[in-house]
Design a protein around this motif. Structure first.
Motif, PDB file in Angstrom:
ATOM      1  N   PRO A 118       0.875  -1.195  -0.155  1.00  0.00           N
ATOM      2  CA  PRO A 118      -0.059  -0.167  -0.038  1.00  0.00           C
ATOM      3  C   PRO A 118       0.848   1.260   0.053  1.00  0.00           C
ATOM      4  O   PRO A 118       1.948   1.356   0.308  1.00  0.00           O
ATOM      5  CB  PRO A 118      -0.838  -0.330   1.147  1.00  0.00           C
ATOM      6  CG  PRO A 118       0.097  -0.881   2.314  1.00  0.00           C
ATOM      7  CD  PRO A 118       0.651  -1.929   1.420  1.00  0.00           C
ATOM      8  N   LEU A 122      -3.468   7.771  -1.139  1.00  0.00           N
ATOM      9  CA  LEU A 122      -3.865   7.395  -2.275  1.00  0.00           C
ATOM     10  C   LEU A 122      -5.298   8.038  -2.625  1.00  0.00           C
ATOM     11  O   LEU A 122      -5.478   8.190  -3.614  1.00  0.00           O
ATOM     12  CB  LEU A 122      -4.266   5.968  -2.070  1.00  0.00           C
ATOM     13  CG  LEU A 122      -4.959   4.799  -3.411  1.00  0.00           C
ATOM     14  CD1 LEU A 122      -3.897   5.285  -4.268  1.00  0.00           C
ATOM     15  CD2 LEU A 122      -5.311   3.545  -2.859  1.00  0.00           C
ATOM     16  N   ASN A 142      -4.808  -1.287  -0.195  1.00  0.00           N
ATOM     17  CA  ASN A 142      -5.624   0.272  -0.349  1.00  0.00           C
ATOM     18  C   ASN A 142      -7.179  -0.130  -0.576  1.00  0.00           C
ATOM     19  O   ASN A 142      -7.761   1.118  -0.969  1.00  0.00           O
ATOM     20  CB  ASN A 142      -4.832   1.008  -1.178  1.00  0.00           C
ATOM     21  CG  ASN A 142      -3.617   1.482  -0.681  1.00  0.00           C
ATOM     22  OD1 ASN A 142      -2.756   1.153  -1.340  1.00  0.00           O
ATOM     23  ND2 ASN A 142      -3.519   2.355   0.516  1.00  0.00           N
ATOM     24  N   GLU A 145      -9.950   2.146   1.126  1.00  0.00           N
ATOM     25  CA  GLU A 145      -9.503   3.521   0.848  1.00  0.00           C
ATOM     26  C   GLU A 145     -10.236   3.768  -0.713  1.00  0.00           C
ATOM     27  O   GLU A 145     -10.867   4.790  -0.896  1.00  0.00           O
ATOM     28  CB  GLU A 145      -8.054   3.994   0.640  1.00  0.00           C
ATOM     29  CG  GLU A 145      -7.658   5.520   0.619  1.00  0.00           C
ATOM     30  CD  GLU A 145      -6.385   5.844   0.922  1.00  0.00           C
ATOM     31  OE1 GLU A 145      -5.985   6.870   0.813  1.00  0.00           O
ATOM     32  OE2 GLU A 145      -5.527   4.955   1.373  1.00  0.00           O
ATOM     33  N   SER A 250      -5.509  10.681   4.720  1.00  0.00           N
ATOM     34  CA  SER A 250      -4.648   9.877   3.820  1.00  0.00           C
ATOM     35  C   SER A 250      -3.368  10.316   3.728  1.00  0.00           C
ATOM     36  O   SER A 250      -2.274   9.421   3.572  1.00  0.00           O
ATOM     37  CB  SER A 250      -5.501   9.551   2.498  1.00  0.00           C
ATOM     38  OG  SER A 250      -4.753   8.888   1.806  1.00  0.00           O
TER      39      SER A 250
END
Length: 498
Positions: A118, A122, A142, A145, A250
């Motif tokens: 990851p 992102l 990820n 997300e 993030s």
């Protein structure tokens, strides 16, 4: 000699500019050159990608390899370009179809085995990739997300081999799982706070209007409990607000769990935090606590114990809703639209004004203690609320009629906030000077009375406008969104200025 192109995204604050990775395979002795303002972690991708290609079953290209990361003047950092670089090399070697590669954006760090790891930041990359219309391919780690972003096709992969199989149409990639989280039930309940009617009322006003709050009282009177319950009173974040908040977190590497991505953040840094930790900074600027609290609540307990320089750094973000970090070669902007809840004791020992006479502080000590907080900072806090000690016998038994739950108060808050947004397009605390005059008109007698009261208190023009905003919120809570704030509303707003 072959030229191939793959697309990825860099990180610049909460922005994610597009990076075009151009790979050219030429003749001559084996060599690898990378240009385009790549930092150390990006240049090291050569070795990671070379070994990952071999462990995935591909032969590494022979001859001279030149990689250009465009635009050339944009700094690139981290391992997020590994997957795009590997795909570009394989496309240049004619192992992958250039048409399918050009329709995708690739983000992910490669392990030596070819597995995908990851990357931080992102979410901003996906939000901007959505505007390009391409398919995004990201690591499975990820996936939570990636599931937050709607309106685009996102695929998750475990390894470079899975990506290559999908690009050659010999395998499939999964879409991230759907998220279904409302984020309203995990907040602590306001009915746990017994007594403190005035403080509870101020908290309701703060939630309805988006106002900042200062709680002052002896130790153990419930200041922290009150602050922790403010996020539960605030209206549910819209999808755009939740995405903006999660995008900052993030970038900071503190993304919430997928099940709680719609929760409003609650940040409570220790009073030993530095200015960079609170506001953001570093050689590679990262968001600080005030940006990590974007669309949520920032709680500063023991306010006078923070260093003066740290507190003064809050003044501009409180007004502008953003923080700008300038360096010699860059200028990064992070959003910082948060509600401040500060708590402090009335004196160093915490018992000034106690009827039992327990305070041992001299007047000079009390003055120095309170003087640690500047007047300009206090002037930006709308509600100054005393939180006195509650007799122990009032804390026993079941909640009384005045100890309303979060759900009950939240209904009134939501109704008042919706009325304000329908009237002016924003919360009352966000009104500028012109908006205050337009949406908070006063009767001539009421204006004259308020101006005289503010003069007696030695208040500034900013204080006058802030009192009007609070009065507007109180009127909205009373069910009078179309009427100007009356003297009763203004009198209550005035009592919250100390």
């Amino acid at each position: 000699m072959t030229l191939a192109v793959a697309y990825s995204r860099a990180q610049d604050g909460i922005l994610a500019p597009e990076v075009t990775i151009e790979v050219f395979l030429g003749g001559g002795l084996p060599a690898f050159y990378m240009v385009g303002m790549a930092e150390t972690a990006v240049r090291e991708a050569r070795d990671r990608v070379w070994v990952a290609l071999r462990n995935t079953g591909f032969e590494t290209p022979n001859g001279r390899v030149t990689v250009n990361l465009a635009p050339a003047d944009l700094p690139k950092e981290g391992g997020r370009f590994d997957l795009a670089l590997a795909v570009g090399l394989l496309t240049a070697a004619q192992h992958l179809p250039a048409e399918r590669v050009a329709a995708c954006e690739f983000l992910g760090e490669l392990a030596l085995s070819g597995e995908l790891r990851p990357v931080n930041g992102l979410l901003p990359a996906l939000l901007q990739a959505r505007e390009s219309g391409r398919i995004a391919i990201v690591p499975r780690a990820n996936a939570g997300e990636a599931a937050m972003v709607g309106g685009m096709r996102v695929l998750v992969a475990d390894s470079l081999g899975d990506v290559c199989a999908w690009l050659t149409e010999t395998g499939d990639l999964d879409a991230p799982p759907l998220l279904d989280a409302k984020g309203e039930s995990s907040y602590p309940d306001l009915c746990d706070v017994r007594g403190q009617f005035q403080a509870r009322r101020a908290l309701e006003i703060a939630a309805a209007g988006g106002h900042h709050v200062l709680l002052s009282g002896p130790p153990g009177t419930g200041k922290t409990m009150l602050a922790e319950r403010l996020p539960g009173l605030l209206p549910t974040m819209s999808e755009d607000e939740a995405l903006a908040s999660c995008a900052v977190r993030s970038v900071g590497g503190q993304l919430p769990a997928p099940a709680s991505w719609r929760y409003r953040p609650f940040r409570a840094p220790h009073h030993s935090a530095s200015a960079a930790a609170l506001v953001g900074g570093g050689s590679r600027p990262r968001p600080g606590e005030i940006s990590l609290a974007h669309e949520g609540v920032l709680f500063l307990d023991e306010l006078p114990e923070f260093r003066r320089s740290v507190l003064e750094a809050l003044r501009e973000p409180l007004e502008s809703g953003q923080v700008v970090i300038s360096r010699a070669t860059s200028r990064t902007t992070f959003p910082a639209r948060f509600q401040l809840v500060a708590a402090m004791n009335p004196c160093p020992c915490g018992h000034a004004g106690d009827p039992h006479g327990r305070c041992t502080c001299t007047p000079d000590q009390v003055t120095r203690y309170r003087g640690k907080i500047s007047g300009p900072l206090l002037d930006r806090i709308d509600l100054h609320v005393p939180v006195p000690r509650v007799p122990l016998n009032e804390l026993r038994g079941e909640p009384g009629p005045h100890d309303e739950s979060t759900a009950t108060v939240r209904v009134r808050v939501r109704r008042a906030r919706e009325a304000a947004v329908a009237r002016q397009g924003c919360a009352n605390a966000a009104l500028d000077a012109r908006g205050v005059e337009r949406h908070c008109p006063l009767m001539p007698s009421d204006r004259q009375w308020l101006e005289a009261a503010v003069e007696r208190l030695g208040g500034s023009a900013r204080a006058f406008h802030r009192i009007l905003r609070v009065g507007r919120t109180i009127a909205d809570l009373a069910g009078d969104p179309a009427s100007p704030p009356g003297r009763m509303h203004l009198a209550e707003a005035l009592q919250y200025r100390s």
